[in-house]
Design an enzyme around this catalytic site. Structure first.
Site, PDB file in Angstrom:
ATOM      1  N   ARG A   1       0.877  -1.207  -0.044  1.00  0.00           N
ATOM      2  CA  ARG A   1      -0.076  -0.083   0.105  1.00  0.00           C
ATOM      3  C   ARG A   1       0.759   1.185  -0.025  1.00  0.00           C
ATOM      4  O   ARG A   1       0.397   2.306   0.317  1.00  0.00           O
ATOM      5  CB  ARG A   1      -0.972  -0.007   1.041  1.00  0.00           C
ATOM      6  CG  ARG A   1      -2.070  -1.178   1.122  1.00  0.00           C
ATOM      7  CD  ARG A   1      -3.260  -0.454   1.974  1.00  0.00           C
ATOM      8  NE  ARG A   1      -4.276  -1.562   1.822  1.00  0.00           N
ATOM      9  CZ  ARG A   1      -4.365  -2.820   2.605  1.00  0.00           C
ATOM     10  NH1 ARG A   1      -3.380  -2.529   3.567  1.00  0.00           N
ATOM     11  NH2 ARG A   1      -5.294  -3.520   2.439  1.00  0.00           N
TER      12      ARG A   1
ATOM     13  N   LYS B   1       3.573  11.730 -11.601  1.00  0.00           N
ATOM     14  CA  LYS B   1       2.671  10.816 -12.306  1.00  0.00           C
ATOM     15  C   LYS B   1       3.430   9.550 -12.427  1.00  0.00           C
ATOM     16  O   LYS B   1       4.557   9.333 -13.047  1.00  0.00           O
ATOM     17  CB  LYS B   1       2.470  11.432 -13.699  1.00  0.00           C
ATOM     18  CG  LYS B   1       1.458  12.336 -13.614  1.00  0.00           C
ATOM     19  CD  LYS B   1       0.852  12.901 -15.155  1.00  0.00           C
ATOM     20  CE  LYS B   1      -0.042  13.908 -15.045  1.00  0.00           C
ATOM     21  NZ  LYS B   1      -0.385  14.269 -16.389  1.00  0.00           N
TER      22      LYS B   1
ATOM     23  N   GLU C   1      10.418  17.008 -25.922  1.00  0.00           N
ATOM     24  CA  GLU C   1       9.828  17.557 -24.507  1.00  0.00           C
ATOM     25  C   GLU C   1      10.343  18.961 -24.341  1.00  0.00           C
ATOM     26  O   GLU C   1       9.620  19.929 -23.820  1.00  0.00           O
ATOM     27  CB  GLU C   1       9.939  16.546 -23.659  1.00  0.00           C
ATOM     28  CG  GLU C   1       9.236  15.225 -23.567  1.00  0.00           C
ATOM     29  CD  GLU C   1       7.721  15.359 -23.244  1.00  0.00           C
ATOM     30  OE1 GLU C   1       7.218  16.624 -23.047  1.00  0.00           O
ATOM     31  OE2 GLU C   1       6.952  14.550 -23.458  1.00  0.00           O
TER      32      GLU C   1
ATOM     33  N   LYS D   1       8.219  23.069 -14.723  1.00  0.00           N
ATOM     34  CA  LYS D   1       7.264  21.895 -14.369  1.00  0.00           C
ATOM     35  C   LYS D   1       6.859  22.258 -12.914  1.00  0.00           C
ATOM     36  O   LYS D   1       5.785  21.842 -12.518  1.00  0.00           O
ATOM     37  CB  LYS D   1       7.765  20.479 -14.850  1.00  0.00           C
ATOM     38  CG  LYS D   1       6.911  19.707 -14.374  1.00  0.00           C
ATOM     39  CD  LYS D   1       6.959  18.441 -15.213  1.00  0.00           C
ATOM     40  CE  LYS D   1       5.944  17.130 -15.048  1.00  0.00           C
ATOM     41  NZ  LYS D   1       6.016  16.105 -15.580  1.00  0.00           N
TER      42      LYS D   1
ATOM     43  N   GLU E   1      -3.784  17.543 -12.069  1.00  0.00           N
ATOM     44  CA  GLU E   1      -4.542  17.951 -12.953  1.00  0.00           C
ATOM     45  C   GLU E   1      -5.842  18.138 -13.022  1.00  0.00           C
ATOM     46  O   GLU E   1      -6.551  17.365 -13.875  1.00  0.00           O
ATOM     47  CB  GLU E   1      -3.919  16.942 -13.923  1.00  0.00           C
ATOM     48  CG  GLU E   1      -4.006  17.326 -15.722  1.00  0.00           C
ATOM     49  CD  GLU E   1      -3.291  16.659 -16.356  1.00  0.00           C
ATOM     50  OE1 GLU E   1      -2.208  16.218 -16.338  1.00  0.00           O
ATOM     51  OE2 GLU E   1      -3.861  16.070 -17.679  1.00  0.00           O
TER      52      GLU E   1
ATOM     53  N   ARG F   1      -2.027  22.279 -15.110  1.00  0.00           N
ATOM     54  CA  ARG F   1      -1.249  21.131 -15.346  1.00  0.00           C
ATOM     55  C   ARG F   1      -1.414  20.425 -16.982  1.00  0.00           C
ATOM     56  O   ARG F   1      -0.673  19.824 -17.559  1.00  0.00           O
ATOM     57  CB  ARG F   1      -1.131  20.039 -14.453  1.00  0.00           C
ATOM     58  CG  ARG F   1      -0.299  18.751 -14.706  1.00  0.00           C
ATOM     59  CD  ARG F   1       0.228  17.867 -13.345  1.00  0.00           C
ATOM     60  NE  ARG F   1       1.074  17.091 -13.945  1.00  0.00           N
ATOM     61  CZ  ARG F   1       1.906  16.366 -12.965  1.00  0.00           C
ATOM     62  NH1 ARG F   1       1.586  16.577 -11.392  1.00  0.00           N
ATOM     63  NH2 ARG F   1       2.661  15.404 -13.272  1.00  0.00           N
TER      64      ARG F   1
ATOM     65  N   ASN G   1       0.678  19.163 -21.740  1.00  0.00           N
ATOM     66  CA  ASN G   1       0.447  18.138 -22.838  1.00  0.00           C
ATOM     67  C   ASN G   1       0.499  18.639 -24.377  1.00  0.00           C
ATOM     68  O   ASN G   1      -0.199  17.807 -24.939  1.00  0.00           O
ATOM     69  CB  ASN G   1      -0.816  17.470 -22.511  1.00  0.00           C
ATOM     70  CG  ASN G   1      -0.587  16.588 -20.826  1.00  0.00           C
ATOM     71  OD1 ASN G   1       0.172  15.656 -20.804  1.00  0.00           O
ATOM     72  ND2 ASN G   1      -1.537  16.672 -20.227  1.00  0.00           N
TER      73      ASN G   1
ATOM     74  N   HIS H   1       0.499  16.044 -27.113  1.00  0.00           N
ATOM     75  CA  HIS H   1       0.529  14.765 -26.567  1.00  0.00           C
ATOM     76  C   HIS H   1      -0.555  13.919 -27.018  1.00  0.00           C
ATOM     77  O   HIS H   1      -0.665  12.636 -26.961  1.00  0.00           O
ATOM     78  CB  HIS H   1       0.496  14.590 -25.004  1.00  0.00           C
ATOM     79  CG  HIS H   1       1.709  15.189 -24.558  1.00  0.00           C
ATOM     80  ND1 HIS H   1       2.839  15.968 -24.714  1.00  0.00           N
ATOM     81  CD2 HIS H   1       2.622  13.902 -23.481  1.00  0.00           C
ATOM     82  CE1 HIS H   1       3.846  15.964 -24.174  1.00  0.00           C
ATOM     83  NE2 HIS H   1       3.592  14.875 -23.233  1.00  0.00           N
TER      84      HIS H   1
ATOM     85  N   HIS I   1       0.267  10.213 -28.537  1.00  0.00           N
ATOM     86  CA  HIS I   1      -0.001   8.888 -27.851  1.00  0.00           C
ATOM     87  C   HIS I   1      -0.673   8.099 -28.921  1.00  0.00           C
ATOM     88  O   HIS I   1      -0.366   6.878 -28.955  1.00  0.00           O
ATOM     89  CB  HIS I   1      -0.976   9.190 -26.503  1.00  0.00           C
ATOM     90  CG  HIS I   1      -0.399   9.667 -25.502  1.00  0.00           C
ATOM     91  ND1 HIS I   1      -1.034  10.337 -24.482  1.00  0.00           N
ATOM     92  CD2 HIS I   1       0.938   9.827 -25.342  1.00  0.00           C
ATOM     93  CE1 HIS I   1      -0.085  10.619 -23.225  1.00  0.00           C
ATOM     94  NE2 HIS I   1       0.969  10.461 -24.019  1.00  0.00           N
TER      95      HIS I   1
ATOM     96  N   HIS J   1       8.638   8.390 -27.436  1.00  0.00           N
ATOM     97  CA  HIS J   1       7.482   9.305 -27.042  1.00  0.00           C
ATOM     98  C   HIS J   1       7.736  10.783 -27.309  1.00  0.00           C
ATOM     99  O   HIS J   1       7.148  11.505 -27.900  1.00  0.00           O
ATOM    100  CB  HIS J   1       7.559   9.335 -25.595  1.00  0.00           C
ATOM    101  CG  HIS J   1       6.594  10.362 -24.849  1.00  0.00           C
ATOM    102  ND1 HIS J   1       5.453  10.170 -24.991  1.00  0.00           N
ATOM    103  CD2 HIS J   1       6.878  11.374 -24.012  1.00  0.00           C
ATOM    104  CE1 HIS J   1       4.802  11.356 -24.585  1.00  0.00           C
ATOM    105  NE2 HIS J   1       5.753  11.884 -23.562  1.00  0.00           N
TER     106      HIS J   1
HETATM  107  N1  GLY Z   1       4.014  15.025 -18.330  1.00  0.00           N
HETATM  108  C1  GLY Z   1       3.093  15.601 -18.077  1.00  0.00           C
HETATM  109  C2  GLY Z   1       2.806  15.843 -16.543  1.00  0.00           C
HETATM  110  O1  GLY Z   1       3.784  15.556 -15.856  1.00  0.00           O
HETATM  111  O2  GLY Z   1       1.517  16.269 -16.190  1.00  0.00           O
END
Ligand code: GLY
Length: 361
Positions: free
Chosen positions: A125, A147, A189, A231, A241, A246, A250, A253, A257, A269
């Site tokens: 957990r 993330k 990126e 960031k 997000e 946030r 993207n 993106h 994707h 990517h």
């Molecule tokens: N890669 C986008 C984020 O971390 O929100």
């Protein structure tokens, strides 16, 4: 060791520091000891990173502090970000007696970081987690912001969690051994930050193309620290997000994707993001948000940095739109795109006319 830059991610009692330096990998031991008591440090890495000795250097530095160290390695590549690999790792941690006072340290690129974080978020957990990203893409993006997750066959990063690390240690020297396509992928990126979020960074990139192309250590350190700062600020404002900024990280993106899935993840990517952000810019021109001068300037920078700008072979229009419908940004069945409004700014657009999109693809 050259000067270090420390960037803080301000998240209350989950705040942490990102250390950006060159030749600072051996700093990991002292960085970690600030989080004692630690029963075991589990290092998760991949077969490519192992070859360059980075995981062993991290292991030795931690072992010198007296912490017990276990080293686990997975096959390199997106194909490892699956529930099957996760199950093997959960079982290994159990067999090796890893408890809740342990820390899992991902040493590698985005796959090792995302998968390691997912394991840390779920095993027992939740155990603590630390990131040592060794690819440009992981250093500027995936290691920061919490993330973590794994892929489904038809949807990248679809199963996961938010787990902020205890810290992030970036040694820009590790970029010297990065294969060329991985390096370019990271630059995809980097350019994204400049085009969509920070005009100063965009200009800095335009002014330093040769140095970036030869991986000049000091220039890279500056660029990586700038991307992390951008960031960190956004993550601090909108960690999960939800209603905030946030989602703006993207840019490109939604398209990217869909391209990655159709290439069965053989398209890296950041290269997919590079093409995807040109598609988004073209869409923005058609939607009247930016003009052709903007588009040409973006394409010029991508080309100067050896980044792809055209749709990859084997991409199917209908399938792309279908895959984009499964994007995590989709809400109430509406396709949502981050579109540029100027160099360094962008916005979320959720009422894109599908006919414009079809022209685009
Ligand atoms: N890669 C986008 C984020 O971390 O929100």
């Amino acid at each position: 060791m050259s000067d270090l830059q420390i960037i803080s991610v301000a998240l209350g009692n989950r705040s942490y520091d990102i250390e950006v330096g060159a030749e600072n990998l051996e700093h990991i031991g002292s960085f970690l000891t600030t989080f004692q008591p630690i029963s075991t440090a589990v290092i998760l890495t991949d077969e490519n990173v192992i070859q360059h000795g980075y995981a062993h250097r991290v292991a030795e530095s931690i072992a010198e502090t007296g912490i017990d160290v276990h080293l686990l390695s997975i096959a390199a590549g997106e194909q490892s970000k699956t529930i099957e690999t996760a199950t093997t790792l959960w079982e290994t941690l159990l067999e090796e007696g890893i408890d809740r006072k342990s820390v899992l340290i991902s040493v590698g690129g985005g796959v090792v970081g995302d998968l390691g974080g997912f394991i840390a978020a779920t095993y027992a957990r939740g155990i603590r987690f630390f990131q040592v990203p060794t690819t440009l893409l992981a250093q500027v993006d995936s290691s920061v912001g919490g993330k973590v997750g794994i892929d489904l066959p038809k949807a990248k990063n679809m199963v996961g969690a938010f787990l902020q690390p205890l810290g992030v240690l970036i040694d820009t020297k590790t970029l010297q051994t990065l294969p060329e396509n991985q390096y370019r992928s990271g630059l995809g990126e980097v350019v994204k930050y400049g085009v969509s979020l920070d005009a100063k960074l965009f200009q800095f990139l335009e002014a330093n193309i040769e140095k970036i192309n030869i991986r000049h250590v000091e220039i890279l350190k500056q660029i990586i620290a700038d991307c992390c700062r951008i960031k960190a600020q956004i993550v601090a404002e909108d960690e999960f997000e939800t209603a905030g900024r946030r989602v703006l990280l993207n840019y490109g993106h939604t398209f990217a994707h869909a391209f990655e899935i159709q290439s069965h993840f053989t398209l890296l990517h950041g290269l997919a993001v590079s093409i995807g952000s040109i598609c988004a810019a073209r869409l923005a021109v058609r939607a009247g948000l930016v003009n052709e001068i903007f588009l040409k300037r973006q394409i010029r920078l991508h080309q100067a940095l050896g980044l792809p700008t055209e749709m990859p072979d084997g991409v199917d229009r209908k399938q792309t739109i279908e895959l984009m419908r499964h994007d995590k940004k989709t809400e109430f069945g509406k396709l949502r795109f981050i579109l540029p409004t100027d160099i360094g700014s962008c916005r979320l657009v959720d009422d894109v006319d599908l006919r414009l999109l079809e022209c685009e693809l």
